[in-house]
Enzyme design. Sequence first.
Site, PDB file in Angstrom:
ATOM      1  N   GLY A 169      -5.797   3.971   2.958  1.00 12.94           N
ATOM      2  CA  GLY A 169      -5.245   5.118   2.209  1.00 12.94           C
ATOM      3  C   GLY A 169      -4.824   4.960   0.895  1.00 12.94           C
ATOM      4  O   GLY A 169      -5.422   4.408   0.041  1.00 12.94           O
ATOM      5  N   GLY A 170      -3.512   5.222   0.508  1.00  7.83           N
ATOM      6  CA  GLY A 170      -2.903   5.357  -0.486  1.00  7.83           C
ATOM      7  C   GLY A 170      -2.901   3.784  -1.042  1.00  7.83           C
ATOM      8  O   GLY A 170      -2.772   3.274  -2.117  1.00  7.83           O
ATOM      9  N   GLY A 404     -33.464  -0.173 -26.322  1.00  4.81           N
ATOM     10  CA  GLY A 404     -31.974   0.440 -26.287  1.00  4.81           C
ATOM     11  C   GLY A 404     -31.229  -0.807 -26.017  1.00  4.81           C
ATOM     12  O   GLY A 404     -30.067  -0.785 -26.521  1.00  4.81           O
ATOM     13  N   ALA A 405     -31.495  -1.766 -24.904  1.00  4.04           N
ATOM     14  CA  ALA A 405     -30.610  -2.789 -24.635  1.00  4.04           C
ATOM     15  C   ALA A 405     -30.296  -3.755 -25.755  1.00  4.04           C
ATOM     16  O   ALA A 405     -29.132  -4.200 -25.931  1.00  4.04           O
ATOM     17  CB  ALA A 405     -31.227  -3.608 -23.652  1.00  4.04           C
TER      18      ALA A 405
HETATM   19  C1  HXC Z   1       4.022   3.075   9.739  1.00  4.80           C
HETATM   20  C2  HXC Z   1       2.744   1.482  10.325  1.00  4.80           C
HETATM   21  C3  HXC Z   1       1.455   1.939   9.563  1.00  4.80           C
HETATM   22  C4  HXC Z   1       1.796   3.028   8.802  1.00  4.80           C
HETATM   23  C5  HXC Z   1       0.648   0.129  10.512  1.00  4.80           C
HETATM   24  N1  HXC Z   1       2.153   0.178  10.776  1.00  4.80           N
HETATM   25  N2  HXC Z   1       0.410   1.213   9.722  1.00  4.80           N
HETATM   26  N3  HXC Z   1       4.020   1.998  10.379  1.00  4.80           N
HETATM   27  N4  HXC Z   1       3.146   3.659   8.742  1.00  4.80           N
HETATM   28  N5  HXC Z   1       1.037   3.778   7.871  1.00  4.80           N
HETATM   29  C6  HXC Z   1       2.929  -0.511  11.721  1.00  4.80           C
HETATM   30  C7  HXC Z   1       2.441  -0.544  13.130  1.00  4.80           C
HETATM   31  O1  HXC Z   1       3.138   0.572  13.978  1.00  4.80           O
HETATM   32  C8  HXC Z   1       2.971  -1.740  13.821  1.00  4.80           C
HETATM   33  O2  HXC Z   1       4.376  -1.659  14.044  1.00  4.80           O
HETATM   34  C9  HXC Z   1       2.759  -2.843  12.618  1.00  4.80           C
HETATM   35  O3  HXC Z   1       2.719  -1.748  11.651  1.00  4.80           O
HETATM   36  C10 HXC Z   1       1.300  -3.575  12.633  1.00  4.80           C
HETATM   37  O4  HXC Z   1       0.222  -2.494  12.843  1.00  4.80           O
HETATM   38  P1  HXC Z   1      -0.877  -2.751  13.824  1.00  4.80           P
HETATM   39  O5  HXC Z   1      -1.612  -1.619  14.029  1.00  4.80           O
HETATM   40  O6  HXC Z   1      -0.324  -3.691  15.184  1.00  4.80           O
HETATM   41  O7  HXC Z   1      -1.688  -3.866  13.278  1.00  4.80           O
HETATM   42  P2  HXC Z   1      -3.227  -4.132  12.949  1.00  4.80           P
HETATM   43  O8  HXC Z   1      -3.889  -4.165  14.279  1.00  4.80           O
HETATM   44  O9  HXC Z   1      -3.376  -5.510  12.375  1.00  4.80           O
HETATM   45  O10 HXC Z   1      -3.825  -3.046  12.153  1.00  4.80           O
HETATM   46  C11 HXC Z   1      -3.354  -2.674  10.807  1.00  4.80           C
HETATM   47  C12 HXC Z   1      -3.925  -1.479  10.339  1.00  4.80           C
HETATM   48  C13 HXC Z   1      -3.295  -0.360  11.336  1.00  4.80           C
HETATM   49  C14 HXC Z   1      -5.511  -1.330  10.111  1.00  4.80           C
HETATM   50  C15 HXC Z   1      -3.102  -1.056   8.868  1.00  4.80           C
HETATM   51  O11 HXC Z   1      -2.013  -0.455  11.803  1.00  4.80           O
HETATM   52  C16 HXC Z   1      -3.772   1.173  10.902  1.00  4.80           C
HETATM   53  O12 HXC Z   1      -4.876   1.816  11.038  1.00  4.80           O
HETATM   54  N6  HXC Z   1      -2.764   1.799  10.509  1.00  4.80           N
HETATM   55  C17 HXC Z   1      -2.633   3.246  10.113  1.00  4.80           C
HETATM   56  C18 HXC Z   1      -3.337   3.236   8.802  1.00  4.80           C
HETATM   57  C19 HXC Z   1      -3.339   4.388   7.990  1.00  4.80           C
HETATM   58  O13 HXC Z   1      -3.921   5.435   8.487  1.00  4.80           O
HETATM   59  N7  HXC Z   1      -2.532   4.875   7.035  1.00  4.80           N
HETATM   60  C20 HXC Z   1      -2.260   6.287   6.384  1.00  4.80           C
HETATM   61  C21 HXC Z   1      -3.212   6.331   5.547  1.00  4.80           C
HETATM   62  S1  HXC Z   1      -2.962   7.892   4.688  1.00  4.80           S
HETATM   63  P3  HXC Z   1       4.958  -2.639  15.367  1.00  4.80           P
HETATM   64  O14 HXC Z   1       6.273  -2.133  15.419  1.00  4.80           O
HETATM   65  O15 HXC Z   1       4.374  -2.648  16.619  1.00  4.80           O
HETATM   66  O16 HXC Z   1       5.056  -4.155  14.555  1.00  4.80           O
HETATM   67  C22 HXC Z   1      -2.105   7.544   3.383  1.00  4.80           C
HETATM   68  C23 HXC Z   1      -2.190   8.422   2.164  1.00  4.80           C
HETATM   69  C24 HXC Z   1      -2.113   8.206   0.987  1.00  4.80           C
HETATM   70  O17 HXC Z   1      -2.007   6.340   2.831  1.00  4.80           O
HETATM   71  C25 HXC Z   1      -3.083   8.821   0.138  1.00  4.80           C
HETATM   72  C26 HXC Z   1      -3.004   8.927  -1.331  1.00  4.80           C
HETATM   73  C27 HXC Z   1      -4.164   9.082  -1.818  1.00  4.80           C
END
Ligand code: HXC
Length: 508
Positions: A169-170, A404-405
């Site tokens: 994401g961001g 051109g290059a």
């Molecule tokens: C809050 C989060 C988080 C998030 C992970 N965690 N992503 N908490 N917000 N976005 C937390 C989990 O709950 C977990 O907490 C710890 O971080 C580790 O995550 P895991 O999933 O256990 O780790 P892993 O299996 O290694 O996977 C990592 C990951 C996955 C691939 C990043 O966590 C994931 O898909 N997260 C969500 C990604 C996402 O969709 N983000 C939002 C994008 S939208 P605990 O307490 O269990 O340790 C965005 C909008 C901005 O960013 C756009 C602007 C253009």
Amino acid sequence: MSANIEELERRRAAAELGGGEKRIAAQHAKGKLTARERLEVLLDKGSFEELDAHVEHNCTDFGMETQRIPGDGVVAGSGTINGRLVFVFSQDFTVFGGSLSERHAQKICKIMDTAMKVGAPVIGLNDSGGARIQEGVASLAGYAEVFQRNVLASGVIPQLSLIMGPCAGGAVYSPAMTDFIFMVKDSSYMFVTGPDVVKTVTNEVVTQEELGGAVTHSTRTGVADVAFENDIEALMAARDFITLLPSSNRSGVPELPSEDLWDRIEPSLDTLIPASANQPYDMHELIRKVLDEGEFFEIAPNHGANIVCGFGRIEGRTVGVVANQPMVLAGVLDINASRKAARFVRFCDAFEIPIVTFVDVPGFLPGTAQEHNGIIKHGAKLLFAYAEATVPKITVITRKAYGGAYDVMASKHLRGDLNYAWPTAEIAVMGAKGAVEIIFRGLSPEEIAEKTREYEERFANPFVAASRGYIDEVIYPHSTRRRIALGLRKLRNKRLKNPRKKHDNLPL
Ligand code: HXC
């Protein structure tokens, strides 16, 4: 020890522990260093000064009020690399997955604002699940604040992103707006949406590595510039890299003492060009023989490898090198090579880094794949970038400069300051055989061969261009370093301004 100091120490220790021992062990088990360990490798020993270690998030939804970790998932501050000031932030995956909250964003913005004021690079160590999901729009707002600063800082201070974990994401868009991206193999990923969302929306099954791993981005997409084996290798490379770059667009290029003789002669270059025009040779050999101590930091070596871009030094001062690579696709200009080199040239120009261009290019790559994917617009990027660049531009044509290059590759007509050619240079509209087959269509093979010889004699040399002043001098290959060093000395005080405008309209 007074109670106040004890309290400070207790709080510091809590901040240093981040998400706790268990999560730190999990981070290590994945072969990753923690946010703080990374800063220790990146910065000069003992130089890190942390800011905002006690910042906490302000979220009260989803039980977050009971989970506050000082620092809120990012370690931020400043330090030095080989004695030069840099600002850094290092996201802590052990704290809510390094996700970005409003306060986490404020910490990043604070160091970016200070870096802009004082004119020092920002290095981001990214290890983040993206927007903090529990915070909703507040975290989106935080991202946008960072994005806005990335854009305002672009061209003012160098911005380097190291991707050191899963970034979604961001977490990918901020790095995308920085100047350079380094990734770590097998532990870092960049995607807008991960494999699960891809499966739901397009029904494609793909691994994280394939979708957005370091190899994918440093070869196929070109989103990342270099892929490293592990955290330490990436961080050590970042030290070398930042040492090559100016601190800001007003600081001038860094200068280090050099032991390498400025007028070093390289007799082996006199025989670098093979006897046959179709035989390749490695352009890296020329680049390394020209640069101080043969040291060259290549950008995107595995993407668009038909053009070589990177930094080195001459007489201790940084230069940007752009060179066609005859070893890959005969050094042709295609979409990837044009985009890669255009971005590199614009970086050099923004930061007043002189550009040395080595030319051996048979032209633009023909074919429907290139035409239908917009080679016209992408090739124009490189043309545009060279034409608008006002930094010192020194060009050496080693062999082919066709069509051109020829124009594009920092020719005299695009305000090349010093345009040199080796005696082996061939400057023409196209290769002799192709040219003859067009202008003498219908002739017998013997007649074609005869006309080809004639065309070669007339154009397969640098002297026609030199007779018009398009080439300033035909130089001995062995003296290339000496001529470039002298040229750079001469051009050190070059002043050239483009017409006043709000900004140009680069063919994006
Ligand atoms: C809050 C989060 C988080 C998030 C992970 N965690 N992503 N908490 N917000 N976005 C937390 C989990 O709950 C977990 O907490 C710890 O971080 C580790 O995550 P895991 O999933 O256990 O780790 P892993 O299996 O290694 O996977 C990592 C990951 C996955 C691939 C990043 O966590 C994931 O898909 N997260 C969500 C990604 C996402 O969709 N983000 C939002 C994008 S939208 P605990 O307490 O269990 O340790 C965005 C909008 C901005 O960013 C756009 C602007 C253009």
